[in-house]
Motif scaffolding. Sequence first.
Motif, PDB file in Angstrom:
ATOM      1  N   GLN A  53       0.837  -1.204   0.000  1.00 28.35           N
ATOM      2  CA  GLN A  53       0.000   0.000   0.000  1.00 28.35           C
ATOM      3  C   GLN A  53       0.875   1.258   0.000  1.00 28.35           C
ATOM      4  O   GLN A  53       0.583   2.233  -0.701  1.00 28.35           O
ATOM      5  N   ASN A  54       1.953   1.229   0.768  1.00 30.23           N
ATOM      6  CA  ASN A  54       2.879   2.360   0.811  1.00 30.23           C
ATOM      7  C   ASN A  54       3.483   2.628  -0.567  1.00 30.23           C
ATOM      8  O   ASN A  54       3.617   3.782  -0.981  1.00 30.23           O
ATOM      9  N   LEU A  55       3.829   1.566  -1.293  1.00 35.08           N
ATOM     10  CA  LEU A  55       4.396   1.729  -2.627  1.00 35.08           C
ATOM     11  C   LEU A  55       3.383   2.360  -3.575  1.00 35.08           C
ATOM     12  O   LEU A  55       3.736   3.219  -4.394  1.00 35.08           O
ATOM     13  N   ARG A  56       2.123   1.961  -3.453  1.00 35.03           N
ATOM     14  CA  ARG A  56       1.074   2.526  -4.311  1.00 35.03           C
ATOM     15  C   ARG A  56       0.870   4.017  -4.009  1.00 35.03           C
ATOM     16  O   ARG A  56       0.771   4.840  -4.925  1.00 35.03           O
ATOM     17  N   VAL A  57       0.825   4.357  -2.725  1.00 28.11           N
ATOM     18  CA  VAL A  57       0.608   5.749  -2.333  1.00 28.11           C
ATOM     19  C   VAL A  57       1.772   6.626  -2.792  1.00 28.11           C
ATOM     20  O   VAL A  57       1.577   7.733  -3.310  1.00 28.11           O
ATOM     21  N   ALA A  58       3.004   6.134  -2.619  1.00 26.56           N
ATOM     22  CA  ALA A  58       4.187   6.897  -3.023  1.00 26.56           C
ATOM     23  C   ALA A  58       4.153   7.205  -4.515  1.00 26.56           C
ATOM     24  O   ALA A  58       4.439   8.329  -4.940  1.00 26.56           O
ATOM     25  N   GLN A  59       3.794   6.207  -5.324  1.00 26.43           N
ATOM     26  CA  GLN A  59       3.754   6.399  -6.768  1.00 26.43           C
ATOM     27  C   GLN A  59       2.629   7.351  -7.181  1.00 26.43           C
ATOM     28  O   GLN A  59       2.817   8.219  -8.022  1.00 26.43           O
ATOM     29  N   GLU A  60       1.465   7.191  -6.567  1.00 32.34           N
ATOM     30  CA  GLU A  60       0.306   8.015  -6.933  1.00 32.34           C
ATOM     31  C   GLU A  60       0.476   9.468  -6.514  1.00 32.34           C
ATOM     32  O   GLU A  60       0.136  10.392  -7.265  1.00 32.34           O
ATOM     33  N   LEU A  61       1.002   9.699  -5.321  1.00 33.86           N
ATOM     34  CA  LEU A  61       1.097  11.053  -4.784  1.00 33.86           C
ATOM     35  C   LEU A  61       2.457  11.706  -5.031  1.00 33.86           C
ATOM     36  O   LEU A  61       2.687  12.838  -4.608  1.00 33.86           O
ATOM     37  N   LYS A  62       3.352  10.979  -5.707  1.00 29.45           N
ATOM     38  CA  LYS A  62       4.694  11.496  -5.980  1.00 29.45           C
ATOM     39  C   LYS A  62       5.398  11.884  -4.682  1.00 29.45           C
ATOM     40  O   LYS A  62       5.865  13.005  -4.485  1.00 29.45           O
ATOM     41  N   LEU A  63       5.495  10.902  -3.801  1.00 30.16           N
ATOM     42  CA  LEU A  63       6.151  11.071  -2.509  1.00 30.16           C
ATOM     43  C   LEU A  63       7.240  10.003  -2.363  1.00 30.16           C
ATOM     44  O   LEU A  63       7.131   8.921  -2.948  1.00 30.16           O
ATOM     45  N   PRO A  64       8.272  10.281  -1.584  1.00 31.41           N
ATOM     46  CA  PRO A  64       9.305   9.267  -1.368  1.00 31.41           C
ATOM     47  C   PRO A  64       8.733   8.002  -0.725  1.00 31.41           C
ATOM     48  O   PRO A  64       7.890   8.083   0.177  1.00 31.41           O
ATOM     49  N   ILE A  65       9.199   6.861  -1.180  1.00 32.26           N
ATOM     50  CA  ILE A  65       8.779   5.574  -0.629  1.00 32.26           C
ATOM     51  C   ILE A  65       9.159   5.477   0.845  1.00 32.26           C
ATOM     52  O   ILE A  65       8.425   4.935   1.659  1.00 32.26           O
ATOM     53  N   CYS A  66      10.335   6.027   1.162  1.00 36.79           N
ATOM     54  CA  CYS A  66      10.875   5.954   2.522  1.00 36.79           C
ATOM     55  C   CYS A  66      11.484   7.296   2.883  1.00 36.79           C
ATOM     56  O   CYS A  66      11.985   8.013   2.016  1.00 36.79           O
ATOM     57  N   GLN A  67      11.436   7.627   4.158  1.00 36.44           N
ATOM     58  CA  GLN A  67      12.036   8.898   4.596  1.00 36.44           C
ATOM     59  C   GLN A  67      13.546   8.913   4.388  1.00 36.44           C
ATOM     60  O   GLN A  67      14.136   9.979   4.201  1.00 36.44           O
ATOM     61  N   ASP A  68      14.189   7.733   4.388  1.00 36.33           N
ATOM     62  CA  ASP A  68      15.613   7.672   4.069  1.00 36.33           C
ATOM     63  C   ASP A  68      15.754   7.565   2.553  1.00 36.33           C
ATOM     64  O   ASP A  68      15.647   6.475   1.991  1.00 36.33           O
ATOM     65  N   THR A  69      15.959   8.705   1.905  1.00 35.94           N
ATOM     66  CA  THR A  69      16.090   8.699   0.447  1.00 35.94           C
ATOM     67  C   THR A  69      17.523   8.391   0.002  1.00 35.94           C
ATOM     68  O   THR A  69      17.854   8.532  -1.177  1.00 35.94           O
ATOM     69  N   GLY A  70      18.343   7.984   0.949  1.00 34.24           N
ATOM     70  CA  GLY A  70      19.606   7.355   0.633  1.00 34.24           C
ATOM     71  C   GLY A  70      20.738   8.250   0.167  1.00 34.24           C
ATOM     72  O   GLY A  70      20.601   9.454  -0.022  1.00 34.24           O
ATOM     73  N   MET A  71      21.872   7.603  -0.021  1.00 32.21           N
ATOM     74  CA  MET A  71      23.021   8.224  -0.669  1.00 32.21           C
ATOM     75  C   MET A  71      22.974   7.802  -2.132  1.00 32.21           C
ATOM     76  O   MET A  71      22.750   6.614  -2.434  1.00 32.21           O
TER      77      MET A  71
END
Length: 279
Positions: A53-71
Motif C-alpha cells: 500500500q505504501n508503494l502505491r501511495v508513493a507512486q500516486e502522490l509522488k512522494l518518497p517511498i521511505c524517509q531515508d532517500t539514501g546516498m
Amino acid sequence: MKEIHVSKIIDTVARLCIEACYNVGDDVKALLEKAKRQEASPHGKNILDQILQNLRVAQELKLPICQDTGMAVVFLEIGQDVHIVGGDLYEAVHEGVRRGYTEGYLRKSVLSPITRINTGDNTPAVIHTEIVPGDKVKITVAPKGFGSENMSRLKMLKPSDGPEGIKEFILQTVIDAGGNPCPPIIVGVGIGGTMEKAAYIAKKALLRPAGQHNPDPLVAQLEEEMLQAINNTGIGPQGLGGTVTALAVHIETYPTHIAGLPVAVNIQCHAARHSEALL
C-alpha cells in the motif's frame, strides 16, 4: 564520434533521482505480492500488505517511498565512441544529484564522516564507471538507504573455507542484520576478485531484475539454496517473525587469486530502488 553535452547528463541524473525515490519496479512489486501469498504469519502478511500500500501511495502522490532517500549511487556505462562535452562528467553527475534531491524534496543525508556536518544537497554521489563498446551512455541511479547498507559485510575467507564457508558467512550476515534492513530484503553477494571488486559486484548484483537468476547454473543453485536458508531463519517481514525474510538472493562471481576467497554481502531493503536511462 557521438557527442553528449553534460547538460543532458545533469537533467537525466536529476530525473532518475526523483523517479527512483518515488517508484519501485514491477519486478519488486511482483515478488512482494508473491511473498504476501506465501507468508504463513498473519502479522507478516499484514506487514506486506502495508508495504504494498505504501508503494502505491508513493507512486500516486509522488512522494518518497521511505524517509531515508539514501546516498545516491550512480552507475555509468560509457560507450567508448562517446565524447562528453561542455564540462566535467563527474561534476555533472553531482549537479544532477543536487538538483534531483532539491526539486524532488528528498531528504539530504550526506555529511562529512569526521565532522558530521551535512553537505546540504546530498552530494557527492558515489560513482562507478565502466567503459563499454558502442556510442551510448547508460545511467543507473540507485539511492541506497543506510538501514540496509549498515548491515552489509565483507570478509576475506580462506580458500579452504570453500562453498560451505561462503554459505555460512552469507547466512550469518543476514541473521546478524535481523530486522534492521527492513525485510523482506534482497541480498546481493559478490564472490571473488579482490576486496573492492567483491564489494562492487555485490552492490551491482542488486541492479539485476529482482529474482532473476545468475546465468551460471551452479551459481543459480547457490542463490536458491541461500534464499531458502534465509527464509528458514524466521526473521520475517520487518523482523517481527514469519516465513519470508528475503525476496531474492543475487550472486555475482569473479575469478580470484589462488590464496584468496573474498566474499561481500550487500543487503537491500524491500524498497529496492533504482532507475535507469540510455542516452
